[in-house]
Design an enzyme around this catalytic site. Structure first.
Site, PDB file in Angstrom:
ATOM      1  N   ASP A 238       0.848  -1.180   0.000  1.00 43.64           N
ATOM      2  CA  ASP A 238       0.000   0.000   0.000  1.00 43.64           C
ATOM      3  C   ASP A 238       0.889   1.238   0.000  1.00 43.64           C
ATOM      4  OD1 ASP A 238      -2.138  -1.746   0.300  1.00 43.64           O
ATOM      5  OD2 ASP A 238      -2.196  -1.510   2.475  1.00 43.64           O
ATOM      6  N   ASP A 278      -1.513  -2.497  -4.689  1.00 42.83           N
ATOM      7  CA  ASP A 278      -2.538  -2.946  -3.750  1.00 42.83           C
ATOM      8  C   ASP A 278      -3.349  -1.733  -3.315  1.00 42.83           C
ATOM      9  OD1 ASP A 278      -4.035  -4.661  -2.207  1.00 42.83           O
ATOM     10  OD2 ASP A 278      -2.543  -4.893  -0.639  1.00 42.83           O
ATOM     11  N   ASP A 282      -4.797   2.135   3.786  1.00 38.67           N
ATOM     12  CA  ASP A 282      -5.601   1.152   4.515  1.00 38.67           C
ATOM     13  C   ASP A 282      -5.472   1.395   6.016  1.00 38.67           C
ATOM     14  OD1 ASP A 282      -6.272   0.037   2.115  1.00 38.67           O
ATOM     15  OD2 ASP A 282      -5.293  -1.890   2.463  1.00 38.67           O
ATOM     16  N   ARG A 335     -13.608   0.768  -3.167  1.00 40.19           N
ATOM     17  CA  ARG A 335     -13.161   0.952  -1.785  1.00 40.19           C
ATOM     18  C   ARG A 335     -12.879   2.420  -1.462  1.00 40.19           C
ATOM     19  NH1 ARG A 335      -8.861  -4.053  -0.878  1.00 40.19           N
ATOM     20  NH2 ARG A 335     -10.239  -5.726  -1.608  1.00 40.19           N
TER      21      ARG A 335
END
Length: 466
Positions: A238, A278, A282, A335
């Site tokens: 990430d 990715d 997050d 997302r």
């Protein structure tokens, strides 16, 4: 070693003109809402709340500004001593500053730091990380071609072991941790970090501001023939992870993007995209009290996961309190965010999907297991209202006063009308956000955020003083 201000033991002192210039903030501070470390709180909408007396790197999250203002607030390294202020231009300097002791610190990034820089300042290639491991993409593809390997088992054997070794080399080089009580800030709007996998890992009280953080590409994606009906390439990194019980994190006025390595330019192998990216940001594994404000999220697929798994064993229940406000989401796939467990407040954001996006749009808000999404006063453009919400084993969501292509739209009703009864969601009235700044009319957001979101701030330092 990174240059430090004043009479630092290592590095060179900052020129007095640099220090003076550091208090001259960009006129574009409209909307930042930063408050002095010792002054009264202000709101994000009030440009008078921040004055030239408070340099960018000394600003703290104002009281009442999202979940990160709870539980003692978020101040980062605002109170750092003069010899704990680091100015960094290169990879080695930034790493030295990140690792320099446990006291409060400020790290000002100048220019764009490439995580792959070698000792001579040249970028390393993926082949360099693979050196000595025996890995090659050609050999890996030959070994695990489904026509040879099949579809029933994960890759194993010499080439998978070589891939893991090469991946470990890259991870050791690009994965960097930001410690507690740190402010990591771009010295001007052109500052950034590219190719790094940044983490806030079990830390507390961190500020990340005014940076373009880009392209944490995984050189060695793993093939999983059992992932879905057609298999998938899975990548590791990430752009920024907030993980393992990290608390009180403010991410502000930054840009997160895959540029310059866009997904639509990646090759396909075994009929699936060779996915090298990715997540963007997050928040997982029991982390809590996070505010993301005035950022730009661009050209990225799996953008933001809040919550680790559907299982409650990862520390997520009762945590994952996150606020997203006054951000721009442009050409993202999904997302934005996808949530499990957390109480997540999403207000006054601008979501835009264009015809030439480098990623395929899927949905915006994912309602996962025991999630509590509160979505109001946002402007959404370029997508169908029925696609905005996706049910990932959730039960409810709260939506109100959102616009889709300029029209006020009941997002929950649009979702429920487009799915069968098993996928419908109820109105979640389990909580009401209180830690909010000024809530703007969603009609005003496109123009407002066009000039206030992303890295627009300046810490000072004319180039001639460096």
């Amino acid at each position: 070693m990174a240059r430090r201000s004043s009479t630092a033991t290592h590095g060179t002192p900052i020129h007095p003109a640099r220090t003076a210039a550091a208090v001259l903030l960009a006129a574009a501070l409209l909307g930042t809402g930063a408050a002095a470390a010792t002054g009264a709180p202000s709101t994000q909408a009030d440009p008078t709340g921040q004055t030239a007396r408070t340099p960018l790197e000394r600003q703290v999250l104002p009281d009442g500004d999202g979940w990160a203002s709870a539980d003692g607030g978020t101040t980062g390294g605002a109170a750092a001593a003069a010899d704990r202020v680091y100015d960094v231009d290169f990879r080695a300097e930034l790493l030295a500053a990140l690792e320099a002791g446990d006291d409060e610190k400020i790290i000002r990034v100048h220019g764009v730091i490439d995580a792959s820089e070698d000792a001579g300042g040249a970028p390393q290639t993926c082949d360099a990380y693979a050196g000595g491991t025996g890995y090659s993409l050609e050999a890996y593809l030959a070994a695990y071609d489904p026509a040879v390997w099949g579809w029933e088992e994960d890759p194993a054997g010499p080439q998978e072991e070589a891939r893991q070794a090469a991946a470990s080399h890259q991870q050791d080089y690009i994965r960097w941790d930001i410690p507690s009580n740190t402010t990591l800030v771009g010295a001007d709007p052109d500052s950034g970090i590219t190719g790094a996998a940044l983490r806030i890992n079990g830390e507390h009280n961190v500020i990340v501001r005014n940076l373009t953080i880009s392209d944490s590409k995984d050189c060695f994606p793993a093939w999983d023939p059992t992932d879905g009906d057609t298999g998938s390439w899975n990548s590791e990194y990430d752009l920024l992870q907030v993980i393992n019980g990290s608390t009180n994190v403010w991410i502000d006025h930054s840009t997160f993007t895959d540029a310059p390595n866009f997904d639509d330019e990646l090759p396909e192998y075994f009929g699936r995209p060779f996915q090298m990216h990715d997540g963007a940001v997050d928040v997982t594994n029991g982390s809590n009290y996070v505010t993301m404000s005035y950022n730009r999220f661009e050209d990225h697929d799996k953008l933001m996961l809040i919550g680790s798994t559907d299982s409650p064993t990862r520390g997520d229940p009762g945590k994952l309190k996150v606020t997203l406000h006054h951000n721009v989401f442009e050409d993202i796939g999904q997302r934005a965010p996808r949530v499990r467990y957390g109480q997540v407040d999403v207000y006054n954001n601008h979501f835009v999907s264009t015809d030439d996006a480098p990623v395929e749009y899927s949905y915006l808000f994912g309602a996962g297991a025991e999630s509590h999404l509160h979505v109001t006063d946002n402007a959404i453009e370029g997508v169908e209202a029925s696609s905005v919400i996706k049910n990932w084993r959730g039960t409810g969501i709260y939506t109100a006063n959102n616009l889709v292509d300029g029209e006020r739209t009941d997002l929950l009703a649009a979702h429920n009308a487009s799915v069968d009864a098993s996928q419908q969601l109820a109105v979640d009235t389990s909580w009401t956000p209180e830690l909010r700044t000024t809530v703007h009319a969603p009609q005003a957001l496109p123009a407002l955020l066009e000039r206030t979101a992303g890295p627009i701030l300046t810490a000072g330092s004319p180039e001639g003083d460096r």
